[in-house]
Design a protein around this motif. Sequence first.
Motif, short mmCIF file in Angstrom:
data_model
loop_
_atom_site.label_atom_id
_atom_site.label_comp_id
_atom_site.label_asym_id
_atom_site.label_seq_id
_atom_site.Cartn_x
_atom_site.Cartn_y
_atom_site.Cartn_z
N TYR A 278 0.80 -1.21 0.00
CA TYR A 278 0.00 0.00 0.00
C TYR A 278 0.84 1.27 0.00
N SER A 279 2.09 1.17 -0.34
CA SER A 279 2.93 2.36 -0.44
C SER A 279 4.08 2.12 -1.41
N LYS A 280 3.84 2.56 -2.64
CA LYS A 280 4.90 2.53 -3.64
C LYS A 280 5.92 3.62 -3.37
N GLU A 281 5.44 4.79 -2.95
CA GLU A 281 6.33 5.89 -2.57
C GLU A 281 5.63 6.79 -1.57
N LEU A 282 6.33 7.11 -0.49
CA LEU A 282 5.82 8.01 0.55
C LEU A 282 6.70 9.25 0.57
N ASN A 283 6.06 10.43 0.54
CA ASN A 283 6.80 11.69 0.54
C ASN A 283 6.31 12.60 1.66
N PHE A 284 7.26 13.21 2.35
CA PHE A 284 6.95 14.25 3.32
C PHE A 284 7.78 15.47 2.95
N ASP A 285 7.11 16.61 2.77
CA ASP A 285 7.80 17.85 2.38
C ASP A 285 7.36 19.00 3.27
N TYR A 286 8.35 19.80 3.69
CA TYR A 286 8.10 21.01 4.47
C TYR A 286 8.86 22.16 3.82
N TYR A 287 8.25 23.34 3.83
CA TYR A 287 8.94 24.52 3.31
C TYR A 287 8.58 25.74 4.14
N TYR A 288 9.47 26.72 4.08
CA TYR A 288 9.22 28.03 4.69
C TYR A 288 9.87 29.07 3.79
N SER A 289 9.16 30.15 3.52
CA SER A 289 9.73 31.25 2.74
C SER A 289 9.28 32.58 3.32
N ASP A 290 10.10 33.60 3.13
CA ASP A 290 9.73 34.94 3.58
C ASP A 290 10.29 35.99 2.63
N VAL A 291 9.63 37.14 2.62
CA VAL A 291 10.03 38.26 1.77
C VAL A 291 9.98 39.54 2.59
N ASP A 292 11.03 40.33 2.49
CA ASP A 292 11.13 41.63 3.18
C ASP A 292 11.27 42.70 2.10
N HIS A 293 10.29 43.61 2.03
CA HIS A 293 10.19 44.50 0.86
C HIS A 293 9.77 45.91 1.28
N PRO A 294 10.73 46.82 1.56
CA PRO A 294 10.38 48.22 1.75
C PRO A 294 10.46 48.97 0.42
N MET A 295 9.45 49.79 0.13
CA MET A 295 9.46 50.62 -1.08
C MET A 295 9.26 52.07 -0.67
N SER A 296 9.92 52.97 -1.40
CA SER A 296 9.91 54.37 -0.98
C SER A 296 10.02 55.29 -2.19
N VAL A 297 9.99 56.60 -1.92
CA VAL A 297 10.12 57.63 -2.95
C VAL A 297 11.50 58.29 -2.90
N ARG A 298 12.46 57.67 -2.27
CA ARG A 298 13.74 58.34 -2.00
C ARG A 298 14.50 58.75 -3.26
N GLU A 299 14.23 58.09 -4.41
CA GLU A 299 14.92 58.45 -5.65
C GLU A 299 14.10 59.42 -6.50
N ARG A 300 12.96 59.90 -5.99
CA ARG A 300 12.10 60.81 -6.76
C ARG A 300 12.31 62.26 -6.30
N ASN A 301 11.87 63.18 -7.14
CA ASN A 301 12.02 64.60 -6.81
C ASN A 301 11.22 65.00 -5.57
N ASN A 302 10.16 64.26 -5.27
CA ASN A 302 9.31 64.62 -4.13
C ASN A 302 9.75 63.97 -2.83
N ALA A 303 10.95 63.36 -2.80
CA ALA A 303 11.40 62.63 -1.60
C ALA A 303 11.45 63.53 -0.38
N MET A 304 11.99 64.74 -0.53
CA MET A 304 12.11 65.63 0.62
C MET A 304 10.74 66.12 1.06
N MET A 305 9.92 66.51 0.10
CA MET A 305 8.59 67.00 0.43
C MET A 305 7.75 65.90 1.09
N MET A 306 7.90 64.67 0.62
CA MET A 306 7.13 63.55 1.15
C MET A 306 7.78 62.93 2.37
N LYS A 307 8.91 63.51 2.82
CA LYS A 307 9.64 62.98 3.98
C LYS A 307 9.99 61.51 3.76
#
Length: 644
Positions: A278-307
């Motif tokens: 009753y078992s030709k193949e048994l598989n157990f799989d575990y995974y974990y992933s994460d993403v860290d993503h800050p986005m900003s206007v620091r390269e735009r002309n309004n960076a100072m005005m927008m703090k």
Amino acid sequence: MKKITTISLLCAASILSANDIIKLEKIEVQEKVNTKIVKDVSNNQIKSADLAESLMKNVPSISIVRRSGIANDIILRGQKKDNINILIDNAKIYGACPNRMDPPTSHVLSNNIESVEVIEGPYDVENFGTLSGKVKVNTKQPTKEFKGEINAGLGSFGYQKLSASVSGGNDKFKVLVSASTEKSDQYEDGNGNDFLEQQKAHGVPMSNQYSKSDLEAYEKKTILTKLIFNIDDSSEIKLSYNANRSDNVLYPNTPMDADYDDSNIYTLGYTKRDLGKYSKELNFDYYYSDVDHPMSVRERNNAMMMKNITNHMKSSIKGLKLKNSMELSDTLYTFGLDASQRNWKGRKFKSDLSMDTVSLASTDTTNKAFFVKVEKTYGKFDLEFGSRYDYTDIDNISIDNDKKYTSLNANIFTTYTADENTKYFAGVGKASRVPDSRELYYSGSGNKDLEQTKNYEIDLGFEKTIGSFNIRTKAFYSKLEDYIYNTGTFTNIDAKIYGLDISGFYYLNDEFSFDYGIAYQRGKKDGDYADKDLAEIAPLKGNFAINYEKGDAKFTTEIIAVDSWDSFDSDNGEQELSGYTVVNTKYSNKITKNIGFTLGIDNIFDKTYTSTNTYNDIKYIGNGNTELLNDPGRYFYANLKYSF
């Protein structure tokens, strides 16, 4: 003659069965209509790290959502985002950006990929939320033999890349380590305009334009490590870690850029074969992933005005799967348990802390499921049946409106082999996917009353080989109930998508081959709408290529032709786009046994064109029709590889 073609060719032909698997690079034509195996992506997709661009160039039913020079998104048969199930070594990863700056395909680089599989339609029950299809990325595998390679690449617009990998082991242990670094300046379109110049040409407000013209477009670093431990002849343990580090990625037609985009994918797998009846193949799989993503206007002309306003988003997911297969009375049964928990959260603030708010309160999406598959052959018929039951709980810590969804999905796919050169196939299935945290709760556009989307689909097709000529064709009709659609806020609508693929190949002789692939889709809303066209339904697209291969020398010229985008959803931000034809060419050969090179030119005629429309699911900048971003102009590249 060994029937082999290159990636630009038969990937286009591979999309024909409802369960077609498309992998990028060489392919040996196989009898089974729902499986196409194409390998060696890392050795052939050397132009850049962008997997989305590679898929768009080689699979007619896949279109690109171009946002930058890297980290672009894909549309598969008129659907994207969570409607496509994207797996990396059987692990899931979800981008953190609500504006899709970091789609799942951006977290793995082409130099680490061994193969890619694409399954169109609702014909996957092993994974949560396969609505319109599955894209399975398989990274490099460790080898017992000690070997490795070093690649150095250069390209137009200041592109530079260096990658290296080494693998080896013995009967018990096999280890792989692969690493890369690459960077590029802003690409120029066919008019010679870089990102800032495109912003100016399209009338983007000065405040949203880049503050200087010499900004790099992106820099990426990655490392992949794998370990396989063979316990005995029937069991093994697999461990892997994939890290991606992206810095200063520019997105010129949106209000913000990515300061950085860091991701990690961890996997652990155990396999045991031949446990008993009753078992030709048994598989157990575990995974974990994460993403860290800050986005900003620091390269735009309004960076100072927008703090320097920043939206710092984070996502993670962990999952496990227990799967067992057994063979009884010439029937293969596979059944298993699947569970995952996804978290998504965000915080928006200014550098002087005059604003510090929650953009997305921490939300957990927890799924538990049971699935079963049955595979059986009756004479000339191959029959596959699958079913999956899901229970999903979505919990937002700030809103007293937890969501609970249940669904029962199923599909059946059959192939009739009339003779050794003729096959007919048909599939029918139902799949569903729940709304994500952004669609439910994100500030300004979320709708906490969303229902889950259901896809009812039928696929029909045939494959015929006449001598050295092959043709495959597939038609599909997809009925979408409670389709999650962005009209400024997310809402449920009913819709339909239908289409046709025709593709194949012709071997002129032992050296020359010709491949072709054409994909057509249309999407319509059901109900009383002023504009009934569905957004993001790409126009007619064709991939055509001729190959020459003799010894170590390979020469490919490909044409990507796209009709005008004249069926579009004007009510939701789309606009008419002109058709275009792009010609690419590539030549590779060996200098010595261990040293090889590749030279290529994309967009030989320096065509100015736009591949991506402006559906308001993404937040754009500009006035009127100013949000468009042109694709790259003529692009030269070269790669030198040393193998040992």
